[in-house]
Write a protein that holds these residues in place. Structure first.
Motif, PDB file in Angstrom:
ATOM      1  N   ILE A 203       0.841  -1.197   0.000  1.00 39.58           N
ATOM      2  CA  ILE A 203       0.000   0.000   0.000  1.00 39.58           C
ATOM      3  C   ILE A 203       0.875   1.245   0.000  1.00 39.58           C
ATOM      4  O   ILE A 203       1.695   1.431   0.908  1.00 39.58           O
ATOM      5  N   ASP A 204       0.682   2.096  -0.999  1.00 36.31           N
ATOM      6  CA  ASP A 204       1.381   3.379  -1.070  1.00 36.31           C
ATOM      7  C   ASP A 204       0.407   4.375  -1.688  1.00 36.31           C
ATOM      8  O   ASP A 204       0.379   4.570  -2.900  1.00 36.31           O
ATOM      9  N   VAL A 205      -0.428   4.984  -0.844  1.00 32.14           N
ATOM     10  CA  VAL A 205      -1.540   5.798  -1.337  1.00 32.14           C
ATOM     11  C   VAL A 205      -1.535   7.202  -0.741  1.00 32.14           C
ATOM     12  O   VAL A 205      -2.596   7.812  -0.552  1.00 32.14           O
ATOM     13  N   GLU A 206      -0.355   7.725  -0.448  1.00 27.83           N
ATOM     14  CA  GLU A 206      -0.201   9.127  -0.065  1.00 27.83           C
ATOM     15  C   GLU A 206      -1.174   9.559   1.037  1.00 27.83           C
ATOM     16  O   GLU A 206      -1.943  10.497   0.887  1.00 27.83           O
ATOM     17  N   GLY A 207      -1.116   8.842   2.154  1.00 27.54           N
ATOM     18  CA  GLY A 207      -1.882   9.242   3.327  1.00 27.54           C
ATOM     19  C   GLY A 207      -3.178   8.502   3.555  1.00 27.54           C
ATOM     20  O   GLY A 207      -3.764   8.591   4.641  1.00 27.54           O
ATOM     21  N   ALA A 208      -3.665   7.754   2.558  1.00 28.92           N
ATOM     22  CA  ALA A 208      -4.942   7.052   2.698  1.00 28.92           C
ATOM     23  C   ALA A 208      -4.754   5.589   3.075  1.00 28.92           C
ATOM     24  O   ALA A 208      -5.678   4.779   2.917  1.00 28.92           O
ATOM     25  N   GLU A 209      -3.578   5.237   3.590  1.00 28.13           N
ATOM     26  CA  GLU A 209      -3.287   3.838   3.938  1.00 28.13           C
ATOM     27  C   GLU A 209      -4.307   3.265   4.915  1.00 28.13           C
ATOM     28  O   GLU A 209      -4.729   2.114   4.789  1.00 28.13           O
ATOM     29  N   TRP A 210      -4.693   4.069   5.897  1.00 33.22           N
ATOM     30  CA  TRP A 210      -5.612   3.573   6.920  1.00 33.22           C
ATOM     31  C   TRP A 210      -6.955   3.193   6.313  1.00 33.22           C
ATOM     32  O   TRP A 210      -7.542   2.168   6.664  1.00 33.22           O
ATOM     33  N   ASP A 211      -7.449   4.011   5.388  1.00 27.90           N
ATOM     34  CA  ASP A 211      -8.718   3.711   4.723  1.00 27.90           C
ATOM     35  C   ASP A 211      -8.642   2.408   3.936  1.00 27.90           C
ATOM     36  O   ASP A 211      -9.587   1.613   3.926  1.00 27.90           O
ATOM     37  N   VAL A 212      -7.507   2.191   3.268  1.00 23.47           N
ATOM     38  CA  VAL A 212      -7.330   0.953   2.507  1.00 23.47           C
ATOM     39  C   VAL A 212      -7.376  -0.250   3.453  1.00 23.47           C
ATOM     40  O   VAL A 212      -8.046  -1.253   3.162  1.00 23.47           O
ATOM     41  N   LEU A 213      -6.688  -0.158   4.567  1.00 27.50           N
ATOM     42  CA  LEU A 213      -6.677  -1.261   5.537  1.00 27.50           C
ATOM     43  C   LEU A 213      -8.082  -1.548   6.059  1.00 27.50           C
ATOM     44  O   LEU A 213      -8.479  -2.709   6.194  1.00 27.50           O
ATOM     45  N   GLU A 214      -8.842  -0.498   6.357  1.00 25.45           N
ATOM     46  CA  GLU A 214     -10.210  -0.696   6.862  1.00 25.45           C
ATOM     47  C   GLU A 214     -11.084  -1.406   5.830  1.00 25.45           C
ATOM     48  O   GLU A 214     -11.990  -2.162   6.193  1.00 25.45           O
ATOM     49  N   GLY A 215     -10.793  -1.178   4.557  1.00 27.43           N
ATOM     50  CA  GLY A 215     -11.568  -1.834   3.507  1.00 27.43           C
ATOM     51  C   GLY A 215     -11.288  -3.322   3.375  1.00 27.43           C
ATOM     52  O   GLY A 215     -11.995  -4.025   2.637  1.00 27.43           O
ATOM     53  N   PHE A 216     -10.273  -3.813   4.063  1.00 25.25           N
ATOM     54  CA  PHE A 216      -9.949  -5.247   4.082  1.00 25.25           C
ATOM     55  C   PHE A 216     -10.313  -5.883   5.429  1.00 25.25           C
ATOM     56  O   PHE A 216      -9.715  -6.888   5.814  1.00 25.25           O
ATOM     57  N   SER A 217     -11.290  -5.322   6.125  1.00 22.39           N
ATOM     58  CA  SER A 217     -11.602  -5.795   7.479  1.00 22.39           C
ATOM     59  C   SER A 217     -11.971  -7.283   7.505  1.00 22.39           C
ATOM     60  O   SER A 217     -11.531  -8.028   8.393  1.00 22.39           O
ATOM     61  N   ASP A 218     -12.761  -7.725   6.545  1.00 17.56           N
ATOM     62  CA  ASP A 218     -13.142  -9.142   6.504  1.00 17.56           C
ATOM     63  C   ASP A 218     -11.939 -10.025   6.192  1.00 17.56           C
ATOM     64  O   ASP A 218     -11.787 -11.111   6.767  1.00 17.56           O
ATOM     65  N   ALA A 219     -11.091  -9.566   5.281  1.00 12.25           N
ATOM     66  CA  ALA A 219      -9.906 -10.345   4.916  1.00 12.25           C
ATOM     67  C   ALA A 219      -8.966 -10.493   6.108  1.00 12.25           C
ATOM     68  O   ALA A 219      -8.413 -11.574   6.339  1.00 12.25           O
ATOM     69  N   PHE A 220      -8.790  -9.426   6.873  1.00 14.20           N
ATOM     70  CA  PHE A 220      -7.941  -9.518   8.062  1.00 14.20           C
ATOM     71  C   PHE A 220      -8.562 -10.440   9.103  1.00 14.20           C
ATOM     72  O   PHE A 220      -7.861 -11.243   9.729  1.00 14.20           O
ATOM     73  N   ALA A 221      -9.862 -10.333   9.295  1.00 14.63           N
ATOM     74  CA  ALA A 221     -10.543 -11.186  10.272  1.00 14.63           C
ATOM     75  C   ALA A 221     -10.418 -12.658   9.903  1.00 14.63           C
ATOM     76  O   ALA A 221     -10.313 -13.528  10.779  1.00 14.63           O
ATOM     77  N   ALA A 248      -0.273  -0.971  16.417  1.00 15.88           N
ATOM     78  CA  ALA A 248      -1.352  -1.539  17.224  1.00 15.88           C
ATOM     79  C   ALA A 248      -2.384  -2.239  16.344  1.00 15.88           C
ATOM     80  O   ALA A 248      -2.896  -3.319  16.700  1.00 15.88           O
ATOM     81  N   PHE A 249      -2.708  -1.637  15.199  1.00 16.33           N
ATOM     82  CA  PHE A 249      -3.668  -2.241  14.266  1.00 16.33           C
ATOM     83  C   PHE A 249      -3.232  -3.648  13.894  1.00 16.33           C
ATOM     84  O   PHE A 249      -4.019  -4.607  13.937  1.00 16.33           O
ATOM     85  N   PHE A 250      -1.973  -3.786  13.485  1.00 12.22           N
ATOM     86  CA  PHE A 250      -1.489  -5.089  13.023  1.00 12.22           C
ATOM     87  C   PHE A 250      -1.265  -6.059  14.189  1.00 12.22           C
ATOM     88  O   PHE A 250      -1.544  -7.255  14.052  1.00 12.22           O
ATOM     89  N   ALA A 251      -0.780  -5.562  15.303  1.00 12.77           N
ATOM     90  CA  ALA A 251      -0.572  -6.443  16.464  1.00 12.77           C
ATOM     91  C   ALA A 251      -1.898  -7.055  16.905  1.00 12.77           C
ATOM     92  O   ALA A 251      -1.964  -8.238  17.257  1.00 12.77           O
ATOM     93  N   ASP A 252      -2.975  -6.265  16.884  1.00 13.01           N
ATOM     94  CA  ASP A 252      -4.298  -6.764  17.274  1.00 13.01           C
ATOM     95  C   ASP A 252      -4.801  -7.843  16.327  1.00 13.01           C
ATOM     96  O   ASP A 252      -5.676  -8.634  16.689  1.00 13.01           O
ATOM     97  N   ARG A 253      -4.247  -7.876  15.120  1.00 12.13           N
ATOM     98  CA  ARG A 253      -4.686  -8.845  14.123  1.00 12.13           C
ATOM     99  C   ARG A 253      -3.672  -9.965  13.901  1.00 12.13           C
ATOM    100  O   ARG A 253      -3.756 -10.703  12.927  1.00 12.13           O
ATOM    101  N   GLY A 254      -2.733 -10.075  14.838  1.00 11.93           N
ATOM    102  CA  GLY A 254      -1.812 -11.209  14.817  1.00 11.93           C
ATOM    103  C   GLY A 254      -0.627 -11.074  13.897  1.00 11.93           C
ATOM    104  O   GLY A 254      -0.116 -12.087  13.399  1.00 11.93           O
ATOM    105  N   PHE A 255      -0.153  -9.840  13.677  1.00  9.56           N
ATOM    106  CA  PHE A 255       0.991  -9.610  12.801  1.00  9.56           C
ATOM    107  C   PHE A 255       2.228  -9.200  13.602  1.00  9.56           C
ATOM    108  O   PHE A 255       2.124  -8.596  14.675  1.00  9.56           O
ATOM    109  N   THR A 256       3.383  -9.519  13.044  1.00  6.90           N
ATOM    110  CA  THR A 256       4.671  -9.048  13.544  1.00  6.90           C
ATOM    111  C   THR A 256       5.183  -7.985  12.585  1.00  6.90           C
ATOM    112  O   THR A 256       5.102  -8.161  11.368  1.00  6.90           O
ATOM    113  N   LEU A 257       5.716  -6.867  13.136  1.00  4.94           N
ATOM    114  CA  LEU A 257       6.103  -5.735  12.300  1.00  4.94           C
ATOM    115  C   LEU A 257       7.592  -5.461  12.337  1.00  4.94           C
ATOM    116  O   LEU A 257       8.279  -5.793  13.303  1.00  4.94           O
TER     117      LEU A 257
END
Length: 301
Positions: A203-221, A248-257
């Motif tokens: 993801i490289d969307v000039e500040g809209a990264e958070w919105d992109v991540l939210e749009g994958f909520s089902d995929a992350f779940a 925090a977003f990724f840690a809550d979803r089981g990711f290592t950063l």
């Protein structure tokens, strides 16, 4: 130019030799002494040199062949990733690096800016059997958005008001336009295309990264995304989405950063000192994919 480069190489050898023999206290003392006459032209030049050295050490570099992005893709090849998403593909540098570095993959590229999308199509024409080009963006919802962009630079485009102005100041851009553009959620795109797993989401969307991540909520779940690359830097001062928020977003979803370097990914726990707005790229990997984490890991600086 050749003489100055030779001189620079000689100075580099001396600096490294001397610095390696000094303890932390001595290095601090030397730095203070060097900067005592801070307004002298030579002192300013040294300050600029040391500042650029720190940024280079922290990997503030946007060329995919130099900042570790292409190298990471080549390292991933042995794991055989099949589906990659390039969200914010621009003119295709990352997509091309992925297609060349991983022969087993299919890339879904997304570019929301109309004129840039035309360049993307031309640049990826040779890989038409392994790439799907989408002239829309991904976000937290489906519909139309205002896109702010400049025809002077393909990188100056964002759905976030004020972000392009921020880039304009840095890159001497004088023309900013506004157009209507289409977005959809990543979850909807996956459903429409019957994609049940993403091996790498960049993801490289000039500040809209958070919105992109939210749009994958089902995929992350559903643990359908194995790895994510996202950009972080000065623009986050505008968006007010900080590195700690992403961690925090990724840690809550089981990711290592970890931060991406040419040598690999420096996976670690978050520390407030990481919030330096230097960037450019961080990698989040599902913690259960220990093979990926160990295969991509490098030393933490």
């Amino acid at each position: 130019m050749k003489i100055t480069r030779l001189l620079a190489q000689a100075c580099l050898g001396v600096l490294k030799s001397v610095s390696d023999r000094l303890g932390p206290g001595d290095r601090s003392y030397l730095a203070r002494q060097i900067m005592r006459d801070r307004f002298h032209s030579r002192t300013r030049a040294l300050g600029d040199l040391f500042g650029k050295s720190v940024l280079a050490w922290k990997n503030k570099q946007y060329d995919v062949e130099q900042n570790g992005e292409a190298a990471l893709l080549r390292r991933l090849a042995r794991f055989g990733p099949g589906t990659l998403f390039d969200v914010g593909a621009n003119i295709g540098d990352w997509s091309i690096a992925a297609l060349q570095g991983i022969q087993t993959t299919h890339v879904h590229s997304f570019e929301i800016a109309p004129t840039t999308a035309m360049d993307l199509k031309r640049n990826l024409a040779a890989y038409s059997d392994r790439v799907t080009i989408n002239t829309c963006g991904l976000g937290a919802r489906q519909g139309e958005v205002k896109l702010f962009y400049s025809p002077q630079s393909s990188t100056a485009a964002s759905m976030i008001p004020g972000v392009v102005e921020f880039s304009a100041q840095e890159h001497q851009i004088t023309t900013i336009q506004e157009v209507s553009a289409a977005i959809m959620t990543g979850d909807q795109y996956m459903a429409d295309r019957r994609i049940d797993r993403i091996d790498f989401l960049k993801i490289d969307v000039e500040g809209a990264e958070w919105d992109v991540l939210e749009g994958f909520s089902d995929a992350f779940a559903g643990k359908k995304i194995q790895m994510v690359q996202f950009e972080y830097g000065p623009l986050n001062l505008k968006t007010r989405r900080f590195l700690g928020d992403f961690w925090a977003f990724f840690a809550d979803r089981g990711f290592t950063l970890g931060k991406l370097y040419p040598e690999g990914v420096a996976f670690k726990d978050f520390d407030i000192s990481d919030e330096d707005f230097t960037g450019p790229n961080f990698i989040a990997c599902l913690s259960t994919r220990t093979d990926l984490i160990e295969g991509l890991r490098c030393e933490v600086i």
